[in-house]
Design an enzyme around this catalytic site. Structure first.
Site, PDB file in Angstrom:
ATOM      1  N   ARG A 149      13.627   5.197  -9.243  1.00  8.23           N
ATOM      2  CA  ARG A 149      12.378   5.279  -8.470  1.00  8.23           C
ATOM      3  C   ARG A 149      12.653   5.664  -7.023  1.00  8.23           C
ATOM      4  O   ARG A 149      11.937   5.234  -6.109  1.00  8.23           O
ATOM      5  CB  ARG A 149      11.616   3.945  -8.486  1.00  8.23           C
ATOM      6  CG  ARG A 149      11.109   3.507  -9.849  1.00  8.23           C
ATOM      7  CD  ARG A 149      10.113   2.362  -9.694  1.00  8.23           C
ATOM      8  NE  ARG A 149       9.857   1.700 -10.960  1.00  8.23           N
ATOM      9  CZ  ARG A 149       9.890   0.380 -11.144  1.00  8.23           C
ATOM     10  NH1 ARG A 149      10.172  -0.425 -10.139  1.00  8.23           N
ATOM     11  NH2 ARG A 149       9.641  -0.143 -12.318  1.00  8.23           N
ATOM     12  N   ARG A 160       7.045   4.647  -3.690  1.00 12.59           N
ATOM     13  CA  ARG A 160       6.100   4.089  -2.716  1.00 12.59           C
ATOM     14  C   ARG A 160       6.753   3.477  -1.485  1.00 12.59           C
ATOM     15  O   ARG A 160       6.070   3.227  -0.495  1.00 12.59           O
ATOM     16  CB  ARG A 160       5.242   3.024  -3.407  1.00 12.59           C
ATOM     17  CG  ARG A 160       4.240   3.599  -4.386  1.00 12.59           C
ATOM     18  CD  ARG A 160       3.512   2.495  -5.119  1.00 12.59           C
ATOM     19  NE  ARG A 160       4.375   1.820  -6.092  1.00 12.59           N
ATOM     20  CZ  ARG A 160       4.037   0.704  -6.735  1.00 12.59           C
ATOM     21  NH1 ARG A 160       2.879   0.120  -6.488  1.00 12.59           N
ATOM     22  NH2 ARG A 160       4.861   0.172  -7.610  1.00 12.59           N
ATOM     23  N   ARG A 186       0.307  10.759  -1.191  1.00 20.18           N
ATOM     24  CA  ARG A 186      -0.537  10.110  -2.196  1.00 20.18           C
ATOM     25  C   ARG A 186      -1.961   9.862  -1.707  1.00 20.18           C
ATOM     26  O   ARG A 186      -2.863   9.618  -2.519  1.00 20.18           O
ATOM     27  CB  ARG A 186       0.089   8.769  -2.615  1.00 20.18           C
ATOM     28  CG  ARG A 186       1.156   8.881  -3.657  1.00 20.18           C
ATOM     29  CD  ARG A 186       0.594   9.080  -5.070  1.00 20.18           C
ATOM     30  NE  ARG A 186       0.196   7.818  -5.682  1.00 20.18           N
ATOM     31  CZ  ARG A 186      -1.028   7.507  -6.059  1.00 20.18           C
ATOM     32  NH1 ARG A 186      -1.997   8.370  -5.853  1.00 20.18           N
ATOM     33  NH2 ARG A 186      -1.300   6.358  -6.633  1.00 20.18           N
ATOM     34  N   ASP A 206       6.682  10.628 -15.055  1.00 22.22           N
ATOM     35  CA  ASP A 206       6.464   9.277 -15.561  1.00 22.22           C
ATOM     36  C   ASP A 206       6.797   9.239 -17.045  1.00 22.22           C
ATOM     37  O   ASP A 206       6.622  10.244 -17.754  1.00 22.22           O
ATOM     38  CB  ASP A 206       5.008   8.850 -15.349  1.00 22.22           C
ATOM     39  CG  ASP A 206       4.821   7.356 -15.531  1.00 22.22           C
ATOM     40  OD1 ASP A 206       5.142   6.599 -14.587  1.00 22.22           O
ATOM     41  OD2 ASP A 206       4.391   6.933 -16.619  1.00 22.22           O
ATOM     42  N   TYR A 212       3.841   0.216 -24.884  1.00 25.20           N
ATOM     43  CA  TYR A 212       2.752   0.551 -23.963  1.00 25.20           C
ATOM     44  C   TYR A 212       1.514   1.015 -24.725  1.00 25.20           C
ATOM     45  O   TYR A 212       0.379   0.652 -24.385  1.00 25.20           O
ATOM     46  CB  TYR A 212       3.186   1.668 -23.016  1.00 25.20           C
ATOM     47  CG  TYR A 212       3.782   1.202 -21.712  1.00 25.20           C
ATOM     48  CD1 TYR A 212       3.001   0.557 -20.757  1.00 25.20           C
ATOM     49  CD2 TYR A 212       5.125   1.423 -21.415  1.00 25.20           C
ATOM     50  CE1 TYR A 212       3.533   0.135 -19.548  1.00 25.20           C
ATOM     51  CE2 TYR A 212       5.679   1.003 -20.207  1.00 25.20           C
ATOM     52  CZ  TYR A 212       4.872   0.364 -19.285  1.00 25.20           C
ATOM     53  OH  TYR A 212       5.410  -0.049 -18.091  1.00 25.20           O
TER      54      TYR A 212
END
Length: 370
Positions: free
Chosen positions: A38, A42, A51, A89, A167
């Protein structure tokens, strides 16, 4: 000089830093290569800025935006990073299969209509055209390879079949995975059929990523540790192995470079020996696994990636240096170590604290190998 067509997977810049490729293949390295999961995320203010005007999956589907985010940590940290990973993703495969996935702020991925029983298979696309559905990832990879300018290799990746299946049934994150795990006992044949459908798409998708320019591949079995050892051997390991074997067979048969592959099965400490015999060059470790134990269980037959606790990045610069130093030394001066965190970097980490980690790893790993 001829102009370079950034949309074509050809005439890529010469690679200047092949350290992680050499480590993956067991060749001599002067220090441990380092990157983080990652790393385009963020915690970076430049990520947050981009974003503001774009949704998560909008960025994933826009090659120029995905490329820009992939390059952000490389531009920020320069020679402190030895690899890049394409911004995408793991849930793009369920999307390609026909399920809606939303990225909800503060909650994460949400499937508005998850699979409740095998009768829901009728809602899945029977024959997925991977090129058509996921070609935007290929375009992002090709563009990024050109824009990287050969600074570091580029990872492509997927989610492993069990993780994606979970998921698709749970409808998002879960502390127990009771819905997905109950399928394994209620509908074992249908569970395996779904896992195989995901596996077939995953193989095609990874081969396409290499054709587009990916120089390494990683498979994320993020929920592997939620399975018992017996269930892991039945519902995870066979599909993980199938992916590595068939991807490499396809690449070789088409005259393409057989790139190194990494498996990260979080929480699956009991499977280290099996994973090391699964045709992956690299086994990635979470922070709960002792490096000495991992070396023993894998018999030093693969490179090991990891594995500092991501929360250590909140401990202050002195603590980061101390913990990172212990980690590097624990893997040993003669190991095929690829330094990383034991999971993805957390979104509120100070980028300057990450820099301390990267600097420490490079310094200490070079010193112990002299």
């Amino acid at each position: 000089m001829d102009c370079v067509d950034f949309s074509k997977a050809e005439n890529f810049p010469v690679l200047k830093n092949d350290l992680i490729l050499r480590a993956s293949r067991g060749e001599k390295i002067e220090r441990a290569p380092v990157w983080i999961m990652r790393q385009a995320g963020r915690y970076l203010p430049e990520f947050q800025e981009l974003r503001k005007n774009h949704s998560f999956f909008e960025i994933c589907r826009a090659p120029e935006l995905a490329c820009a985010l992939t390059l952000q940590p490389i531009d920020r940290y320069g020679e402190l990073l030895d690899a890049s990973i394409i911004f995408s993703d793991i849930l793009v495969i369920p999307q390609a299969m026909g399920l809606e996935v939303l990225m909800v702020p503060g909650k994460g991925p949400v499937f508005p209509n998850p699979l409740e029983t095998p009768d829901c298979f009728t809602r899945l696309t029977e024959h997925v055209d991977v090129e058509e559905k996921l070609g935007y990832v290929y375009k992002a990879i090709t563009l990024t390879r050109h824009k990287l300018g050969g600074r570091v290799p580029l990872f492509g990746f997927i989610g492993a079949p069990w993780t994606l299946m979970a998921y698709m049934i749970e409808g998002g994150g879960s502390k127990t995975l009771f819905k997905a795990k109950s399928w394994l006992w209620k509908y074992p044949a249908e569970s395996k059929a779904l896992l195989q459908r995901i596996t077939d798409i995953a193989i095609e998708f990874l081969v396409g990523q290499v054709k587009a320019g990916a120089q390494m591949l990683q498979v994320f079995e993020s929920w592997g540790g939620e399975l018992s050892p017996q269930d892991f051997k039945e519902y995870s390991l066979p599909y993980i192995r199938q992916i590595s074997e068939k991807v490499k067979e396809r690449l070789a048969s088409e005259g393409l470079e057989v790139v190194p592959m990494t498996i990260f099965a979080k929480g699956s400490w009991y499977a280290l020996s099996d994973l090391s015999k699964s045709n992956y060059e690299v086994v990635s470790l979470d922070w709960t696994i002792d490096p000495a134990y991992a070396r023993k269980m894998t018999n030093d037959t693969v490179a090991l990636q990891g594995n500092m606790d991501p929360t250590a990045l909140y401990g202050g610069k002195d603590a980061i240096r101390e913990i990172a130093t212990k980690m590097v030394k624990a893997f040993g001066k003669d190991s095929r170590h690829i330094a990383n965190l034991g999971h993805g970097i957390l979104p509120t980490v100070d980028p300057e604290d990450l820099k301390v980690y990267l600097e420490t790893v490079q310094k200490v790993s070079a010193e112990i190998r002299k």
